[in-house]
Design a protein around this motif. Structure first.
Motif: not given
Length: 316
Positions: A1-7, A58-66, A86-89
Motif C-alpha cells: 500500500x503506497x501513500x503519495x503526499x503532495x506538497x 531531501x531527495x539525495x537523502x531520502x529516495x522517497x522524496x520526489x 505525478x502521484x503513483x500511490x
C-alpha cells in the motif's frame, strides 16, 4: 500500500525542513501500524528562495522524496494538478508545507478509507483563529454564496488537505480544464467524503502567500468556474432596468399631459444615464469573464511547465 503526499511549495525554505521532519515521523508510525509505504512529492511553484535546493537535498537523502520544479510561478492550482499527475500511490493526500495541515491526522484519515465506506477523508477548520475578522467574514459569505449558486458541494472551512482513493484521483484527472478551482472540482466529482474537524493551526514559519486581493480573485474563479448564475443575474438586471425605463417614460408622458410639468432637469438625467451605463458595464463585465475563460480553454495551453524534476537530478 503506497501513500503519495503532495506538497505544493512557494517560498517555503523555512517551513519545509520542519514539515519533512514531522511527515517522516508520522510515516514511520504508519509503517508500523498500517504497513504503509510513502512517497513525498514537493512541487516547487517557481520559488525565489532556497525551496528547490532543499527539495533536491531531501531527495539525495531520502529516495522517497520526489520533486517537481516549475519554470515560473503558476499558482497553487497548477501545483496540485502536477502533484496529482505525478502521484503513483493507491492513496493520495495533499497538504501545505506550513504544518497548518497536521500530518498527525493521516492515520485517522487512512482508517476512514480502509475501515469505513469512504472514498475521501477531508478536513475542515472549526474556527478561523488568527485570521483578520474582515477576511473571515468574506470567506464565510463566499461559501454560502457559492453553495447556493452551484451544484458543487463546498463545505465552509474546507481545506485542500485530504486523502483520496485512486479512483477519486483518476476522476479528478479526467477534468483537464485550464481554469481550475480544486475545491469545486472535489465537490463536483462526488464520491463519499468523511469530514474531519480540527482547530485552526497557525503557520510554523514564514508568511502566508494569500492576501485579500488574491483570495478575492480566487473566489471569483470558483464562482465563474462552477456556476452560470451571474449570467442569469445580469440578464435579470437588464430586464428589470428596461422595465423600469418603460415605466418612467409612461409616468413622464402622463404627468406632462395632465399637469404640463416639464421634464426634470439635467442632474436627474445625468444620474439615470450613469446608473444605466453602470448596469450595462457590469453585465458586460460578467459576460466578458465567461468569454475570457472560454478563450483560455480554447488555447489549450498547459496548466504548468516544469523546469526540473528529481529524474533530471538522477541523470546528472
Amino acid at each position: 500500500m503506497l501513500l503519495s503526499i503532495i506538497v505544493p511549495c512557494y517560498n517555503e525554505q523555512e517551513s519545509l525542513p520542519l514539515f519533512y521532519k514531522e511527515i517522516t515521523r508520522v510515516a514511520a508510525e504508519m509503517k508500523q501500524s498500517h504497513g504503509a509505504d510513502f512517497e513525498f512529492i514537493f512541487v516547487d511553484d517557481g520559488s525565489r528562495d532556497n525551496t528547490l535546493a532543499i527539495a533536491r537535498e531531501l531527495h539525495r537523502q531520502d529516495e522517497r522524496v520526489r520533486y517537481i520544479s516549475f519554470s515560473r510561478n503558476f499558482g497553487k492550482e497548477a501545483g496540485i494538478l502536477a502533484g496529482l499527475q505525478a502521484a503513483k500511490g493507491d492513496y493520495v493526500a495533499m497538504m501545505d508545507a506550513d504544518l497548518q495541515d497536521p500530518p498527525a491526522l493521516l492515520p485517522q484519515m487512512l482508517d476512514a478509507l480502509l475501515l469505513e465506506d469512504y472514498d475521501c477523508a477531508a478536513t475542515r477548520r472549526t474556527n478561523r483563529k488568527g485570521e483578520p475578522p474582515i477576511r473571515s467574514f468574506f470567506a464565510r459569505m463566499f461559501y454560502k454564496l457559492i453553495n447556493k449558486m452551484s451544484d458543487a458541494d463546498i463545505v465552509d472551512g474546507a481545506r485542500d488537505y485530504r486523502l483520496m482513493r485512486r479512483r477519486m484521483v483518476d476522476a479528478i484527472l479526467s477534468m483537464p480544464e485550464y481554469n481550475r478551482f480544486s475545491k469545486g472540482i472535489f465537490g463536483w466529482v462526488g464520491f463519499k467524503t468523511k469530514w474531519l474537524e480540527y482547530v485552526n493551526v497557525e503557520r510554523v514559519a514564514g508568511e502566508t502567500k494569500w492576501n485579500f486581493w488574491k483570495l478575492f480573485l480566487y473566489s471569483l474563479e470558483g464562482i465563474i468556474g462552477f456556476s452560470t448564475a451571474p449570467l442569469a443575474i445580469a440578464s435579470l438586471m437588464g430586464m428589470f432596468f428596461c422595465l423600469l425605463a418603460f415605466v418612467m417614460i409612461i409616468v413622464i408622458i402622463v404627468r406632462t399631459l395632465l399637469f404640463g410639468d416639464p421634464t426634470s432637469g439635467w442632474p436627474s438625467m445625468v444620474c439615470i444615464i450613469f446608473l444605466c451605463s453602470g448596469v450595462q458595464l457590469f453585465c458586460m463585465g460578467v459576460l466578458g469573464q465567461y468569454l475570457a475563460k472560454t478563450y483560455l480553454e480554447t488555447k489549450h495551453r498547459p496548466v504548468y511547465i516544469t523546469r526540473e524534476t528529481e529524474n533530471d537530478l538522477n541523470e546528472e
